[in-house]
Write an enzyme that holds these catalytic residues in place. Sequence first.
Site, mmCIF file in Angstrom:
data_model
loop_
_atom_site.group_PDB
_atom_site.id
_atom_site.type_symbol
_atom_site.label_atom_id
_atom_site.label_comp_id
_atom_site.label_asym_id
_atom_site.label_seq_id
_atom_site.Cartn_x
_atom_site.Cartn_y
_atom_site.Cartn_z
ATOM 1 N N LYS A 87 0.856 -1.193 0.000
ATOM 2 C CA LYS A 87 0.000 0.000 0.000
ATOM 3 C C LYS A 87 0.892 1.243 0.000
ATOM 4 C CE LYS A 87 -4.334 1.276 2.309
ATOM 5 N NZ LYS A 87 -5.092 1.135 3.565
HETATM 6 O O1 G3P Z 1 -7.856 2.272 5.239
HETATM 7 C C1 G3P Z 1 -8.143 3.540 4.799
HETATM 8 C C2 G3P Z 1 -9.542 4.045 5.046
HETATM 9 O O2 G3P Z 1 -10.476 3.034 4.842
HETATM 10 C C3 G3P Z 1 -9.712 4.816 6.337
HETATM 11 O O3 G3P Z 1 -11.047 4.975 6.700
HETATM 12 O O4 G3P Z 1 -12.786 5.585 8.361
HETATM 13 O O5 G3P Z 1 -10.367 6.195 8.798
HETATM 14 O O6 G3P Z 1 -11.670 7.376 7.054
HETATM 15 P P1 G3P Z 1 -11.482 6.096 7.786
#
Ligand code: G3P
Length: 219
Positions: A87
Amino acid sequence: MKFFIDTANLKDIKEAQDLGVLDGVTTNPSLMAKEGITGSDNITQHYKAICDIVDGDVSAEVIATDYHGMIKEGLALAKLNDKIVVKIPMVKDGVRALKYFSEAGIKTNCTLVFSTGQALLAAKVGATYVSPFIGRLDDISTDGLSLIRDIRLIFDNYGYSTQILAASVRHSMHILNCAKLGADVTTSPLSAITSLLKHPLTDAGLAAFLSDHRKAAGN
Ligand code: G3P
């Protein structure tokens, strides 16, 4: 559409895998920290433990932000297991690193994507997945789902094979709307997946069936 779970929590990953709907896992440095996983050895062991549970791709994020650092870290991560997807953040050196890994036949996930331009660059250099963060766009009063729609249109116009991995998915309606718009993958908390199960008519119908069965049996 593939279902990924966005967590480093082994219990949740196991539950999703046992449910039979899991196609992969995404993690990030914040999710690893949330589980209290620190230090490179522990982080490595945790990635191995995730790979042992899930039958699918496991995204592991590099910490370096310079080209050579990303290559070094990404190669080490990719060696851990065939399931690992490196990633890489959407920064200039990240684009170069995506190209390197693409040419080396190593799977990649371009993360922190918030615009069609960023998604187009990731596709141009052959990223396996591109991760538009729809929830974080919604958080700033922007329509995250319209980004999925626009990236789908652009990728289909040119036949890019990069898969749209809708990330920062927060709830079941995000998953359903991503499915309508043709996202290839959603990654979400387990709760967003299990919420898809729920309908009050299912609960009421099951209660009536069981009650009628008991009455007919004289109980
Ligand atoms: O893994 C990246 C992403 O899915 C993060 O999500 O909920 O922290 O905005 P969030």
